[in-house]
Write a protein that holds these residues in place. Structure first.
Motif, mmCIF file in Angstrom:
data_model
loop_
_atom_site.group_PDB
_atom_site.id
_atom_site.type_symbol
_atom_site.label_atom_id
_atom_site.label_comp_id
_atom_site.label_asym_id
_atom_site.label_seq_id
_atom_site.Cartn_x
_atom_site.Cartn_y
_atom_site.Cartn_z
ATOM 1 N N LEU A 188 -9.588 80.294 72.766
ATOM 2 C CA LEU A 188 -10.808 79.953 72.035
ATOM 3 C C LEU A 188 -11.405 78.673 72.614
ATOM 4 C CD1 LEU A 188 -12.753 80.556 69.729
ATOM 5 C CD2 LEU A 188 -11.167 79.392 68.168
ATOM 6 N N ASP A 189 -12.562 78.797 73.214
ATOM 7 C CA ASP A 189 -13.240 77.661 73.847
ATOM 8 C C ASP A 189 -14.511 77.356 73.064
ATOM 9 O OD1 ASP A 189 -14.336 75.725 75.454
ATOM 10 O OD2 ASP A 189 -14.519 76.979 77.241
ATOM 11 N N ILE A 190 -14.490 76.256 72.297
ATOM 12 C CA ILE A 190 -15.676 75.862 71.540
ATOM 13 C C ILE A 190 -16.432 74.735 72.240
ATOM 14 C CG2 ILE A 190 -14.600 76.558 69.373
ATOM 15 C CD1 ILE A 190 -14.319 73.534 68.709
ATOM 16 N N GLY A 191 -16.016 74.430 73.464
ATOM 17 C CA GLY A 191 -16.642 73.340 74.207
ATOM 18 C C GLY A 191 -18.153 73.419 74.294
ATOM 19 N N PRO A 192 -18.718 74.607 74.604
ATOM 20 C CA PRO A 192 -20.180 74.692 74.688
ATOM 21 C C PRO A 192 -20.891 74.285 73.400
ATOM 22 C CG PRO A 192 -19.184 76.594 75.736
ATOM 23 C CD PRO A 192 -18.065 75.852 75.056
ATOM 24 N N GLY A 193 -20.231 74.469 72.263
ATOM 25 C CA GLY A 193 -20.833 74.093 70.985
ATOM 26 C C GLY A 193 -20.685 72.620 70.647
ATOM 27 N N PRO A 227 -14.093 69.074 75.401
ATOM 28 C CA PRO A 227 -14.726 68.136 76.332
ATOM 29 C C PRO A 227 -14.625 66.718 75.779
ATOM 30 C CG PRO A 227 -16.375 69.421 75.130
ATOM 31 C CD PRO A 227 -15.049 70.024 74.823
ATOM 32 N N ARG A 228 -14.558 65.765 76.690
ATOM 33 C CA ARG A 228 -14.445 64.377 76.272
ATOM 34 C C ARG A 228 -15.230 63.498 77.253
ATOM 35 N NH1 ARG A 228 -8.530 62.185 76.507
ATOM 36 N NH2 ARG A 228 -9.700 60.218 76.435
ATOM 37 N N GLU A 229 -15.467 62.250 76.827
ATOM 38 C CA GLU A 229 -16.298 61.290 77.560
ATOM 39 C C GLU A 229 -17.755 61.773 77.522
ATOM 40 O OE1 GLU A 229 -14.417 58.780 77.948
ATOM 41 O OE2 GLU A 229 -12.619 59.995 77.692
ATOM 42 N N GLN A 230 -18.670 60.845 77.461
ATOM 43 C CA GLN A 230 -20.063 61.190 77.198
ATOM 44 C C GLN A 230 -20.705 61.996 78.325
ATOM 45 O OE1 GLN A 230 -22.710 57.855 76.519
ATOM 46 N NE2 GLN A 230 -24.092 59.109 75.285
ATOM 47 N N VAL A 250 -10.754 68.135 82.435
ATOM 48 C CA VAL A 250 -10.703 69.042 81.280
ATOM 49 C C VAL A 250 -11.188 70.431 81.692
ATOM 50 C CG1 VAL A 250 -11.754 69.575 79.050
ATOM 51 C CG2 VAL A 250 -10.861 67.276 79.487
ATOM 52 N N ARG A 251 -12.315 70.489 82.398
ATOM 53 C CA ARG A 251 -12.840 71.791 82.830
ATOM 54 C C ARG A 251 -11.853 72.513 83.738
ATOM 55 N NH1 ARG A 251 -17.918 68.929 83.167
ATOM 56 N NH2 ARG A 251 -17.675 68.658 85.407
ATOM 57 N N GLN A 252 -11.258 71.774 84.666
ATOM 58 C CA GLN A 252 -10.297 72.391 85.583
ATOM 59 C C GLN A 252 -9.077 72.911 84.832
ATOM 60 O OE1 GLN A 252 -9.684 69.000 88.154
ATOM 61 N NE2 GLN A 252 -11.332 69.583 89.566
ATOM 62 N N THR A 253 -8.606 72.125 83.865
ATOM 63 C CA THR A 253 -7.452 72.550 83.081
ATOM 64 C C THR A 253 -7.771 73.789 82.260
ATOM 65 O OG1 THR A 253 -6.767 70.235 82.923
ATOM 66 C CG2 THR A 253 -5.697 71.799 81.435
ATOM 67 N N ASN A 254 -8.949 73.824 81.665
ATOM 68 C CA ASN A 254 -9.315 74.977 80.835
ATOM 69 C C ASN A 254 -9.425 76.260 81.651
ATOM 70 O OD1 ASN A 254 -9.314 73.651 78.380
ATOM 71 N ND2 ASN A 254 -11.482 73.089 78.497
ATOM 72 N N GLN A 255 -9.849 76.159 82.891
ATOM 73 C CA GLN A 255 -9.870 77.346 83.749
ATOM 74 C C GLN A 255 -8.463 77.903 83.924
ATOM 75 O OE1 GLN A 255 -11.810 76.012 87.340
ATOM 76 N NE2 GLN A 255 -13.863 76.146 86.465
ATOM 77 N N LEU A 256 -7.506 76.997 84.105
ATOM 78 C CA LEU A 256 -6.114 77.425 84.257
ATOM 79 C C LEU A 256 -5.553 77.960 82.938
ATOM 80 C CD1 LEU A 256 -4.828 74.428 86.421
ATOM 81 C CD2 LEU A 256 -5.361 76.742 87.219
ATOM 82 N N LEU A 257 -5.901 77.298 81.832
ATOM 83 C CA LEU A 257 -5.402 77.739 80.525
ATOM 84 C C LEU A 257 -5.955 79.114 80.149
ATOM 85 C CD1 LEU A 257 -5.545 74.457 78.388
ATOM 86 C CD2 LEU A 257 -3.549 75.521 79.476
ATOM 87 N N SER A 258 -7.189 79.375 80.517
ATOM 88 C CA SER A 258 -7.784 80.681 80.230
ATOM 89 C C SER A 258 -6.998 81.792 80.920
ATOM 90 C CB SER A 258 -9.248 80.698 80.687
ATOM 91 O OG SER A 258 -9.821 81.975 80.486
ATOM 92 N N ALA A 259 -6.616 81.539 82.170
ATOM 93 C CA ALA A 259 -5.814 82.530 82.903
ATOM 94 C C ALA A 259 -4.433 82.665 82.285
ATOM 95 C CB ALA A 259 -5.711 82.128 84.371
ATOM 96 N N SER A 260 -3.850 81.537 81.863
ATOM 97 C CA SER A 260 -2.530 81.577 81.225
ATOM 98 C C SER A 260 -2.570 82.375 79.931
ATOM 99 C CB SER A 260 -2.035 80.156 80.931
ATOM 100 O OG SER A 260 -1.681 79.481 82.119
ATOM 101 N N ALA A 261 -3.635 82.184 79.150
ATOM 102 C CA ALA A 261 -3.750 82.897 77.878
ATOM 103 C C ALA A 261 -3.731 84.410 78.097
ATOM 104 C CB ALA A 261 -5.025 82.475 77.156
ATOM 105 N N LYS A 262 -4.373 84.851 79.153
ATOM 106 C CA LYS A 262 -4.385 86.283 79.453
ATOM 107 C C LYS A 262 -2.982 86.769 79.788
ATOM 108 C CE LYS A 262 -9.164 86.395 81.106
ATOM 109 N NZ LYS A 262 -10.059 86.603 82.283
#
Length: 266
Positions: free
Chosen positions: A220-225, A188-191, A201-213
Motif C-alpha cells: 500500500l503506497d499512499i505517498g502520492p496522496g 515520503p519525507r523531507e520537503q 525512500v523512492r528507491q527503497t519502495n521500488q524494492l519493497l514493491s517487488a518484495s511484496a509480490k
C-alpha cells in the motif's frame, strides 16, 4: 540548533506524553510478561552487529526517548489488555506510535486494533521486539507494517533496508501465520522531492514493491496522496516533513480502510 531539528524533537516529545519523564526504579512497569521483563530489557546486551537484519534492542539514550522509556513502551505493548481481542495490528516506529486515538477508534473500532509503534525504531529493533514476544499470544487477522524510514536516515542503503523488511515479514509469518499483511510503502519525507533521503525512500519502495509480490502480501503506497503536485510536502500533511499531522493520518486511515474492505471481499 536548526529550527527543523527543534520541531522534530518537540513533535516527538508531545507523542511521548507522560513517558517523557525519566522512569525510576520505583516505577518499574509491566514486569509480568513471560517473554521479557524490565530488567531483561534495560540490561540487554546485544549480540552481533547493529544492522537491519540482526535483532537489536535499543541501547542508547536519545534526547526524546531514553532506553528506560523505550523499555517502558515495549512492556506496555506486551501487556496491552486489548491483545486478547485484537484483530488488527499496526506495527512500526513513531509514525505508528503517534496515531490519533480518536481517529483510530472511529475508523477501526470493529477490529479492536492494537498499536505497536515505538519512536525511533528500525527494522533491527522491531525484529528484537518480535523475538521477545510482541506478536505471541495475538490472533490478528491483518497487520499493517510501516518500518524503514529511520534505517534510511541512519545511513542504511535501500538494499539493506529491504533485507530488513523482508526478514520482518518472515518473522511475522512465523509468529502470526494466519495474518494478512499490509506492507506500507515508506512515506515520503523531507520537503523537496530532490532531497537525498526522499530519493532513497523512492528507491527503497521500488524494492519493497517487488518484495511484496514475492511474499504475496498487499503493498500500500499512499505517498502520492501525501505530496503536492510538484512533489513537495506541505506542513499541513507533515509538520516536520517526517511525521504526519492529523490531516495526514486521515489519508492513511482512509487508505487502510479501503484495503481492509478489499481483503474482506477477497
Amino acid at each position: 540548533m536548526h529550527l527543523k531539528m527543534i520541531f522534530s524533537i518537540f513533535t516527538l516529545l508531545i507523542a511521548l506524553g507522560p513517558l517523557g519523564c525519566a522512569t525510576t526504579s520505583e516505577q518499574k512497569p509491566f514486569t509480568k510478561h513471560p517473554e521479557v521483563n524490565w530488567e531483561k530489557c534495560v540490561q540487554q546486551i546485544p549480540t552481533g552487529p547493529d544492522s537491519p537484519t540482526n535483532p537489536y534492542p535499543r541501547i542508547q539514550d536519545f534526547p526524546w526517548m531514553s532506553r528506560n522509556e523505550w523499555c517502558t513502551r515495549v512492556l506496555r505493548i506486551l501487556n496491552d489488555p486489548v491483545r486478547a481481542d485484537a484483530k488488527l495490528g499496526f506495527m512500526g516506529d513513531s509514525i505508528t506510535q503517534m496515531w490519533p486515538k480518536d481517529l483510530g477508534a472511529e475508523k477501526f473500532s470493529d477490529y479492536k486494533p492494537i498499536w505497536m509503534g515505538i519512536g525511533g525504531d528500525r527494522t533491527q529493533t522491531l525484529l528484537w521486539r518480535m523475538e521477545n514476544g510482541e506478536l505471541k499470544g495475538l490472533s490478528l487477522e491483518t497487520l499493517v507494517l510501516l518500518i524503514g524510514t529511520n534505517n534510511l536516515s541512519a545511513g542504511d542503503s535501500p538494499e539493506e533496508v529491504t533485507k530488513g523488511v523482508n526478514l520482518t515479514i518472515d518473522q511475522i509469518r512465523k509468529y502470526q501465520p494466519q495474518t494478512r499483511i499490509i506492507l506500507m510503502a515508506i512515506f515520503p519525507r523531507e520537503q523537496s522531492p530532490a532531497d537525498p533521503l526522499r530519493i532513497k525512500v523512492r528507491q527503497t519502495n521500488q524494492l519493497l514493491s517487488a518484495s511484496a509480490k514475492s511474499w504475496k502480501v498487499d503493498f500500500l503506497d499512499i505517498g502520492p496522496g501525501l505530496v503536492e503536485k510538484d512533489g513537495t510536502i506541505s506542513k499541513k500533511i507533515m509538520g516536520d516533513f517526517v511525521h504526519l499531522t492529523p490531516t495526514g493520518y486521515v489519508i492513511w486511515a482512509d487508505a487502510v480502510t479501503t484495503a481492509l474492505r478489499k481483503q474482506s471481499r477477497g
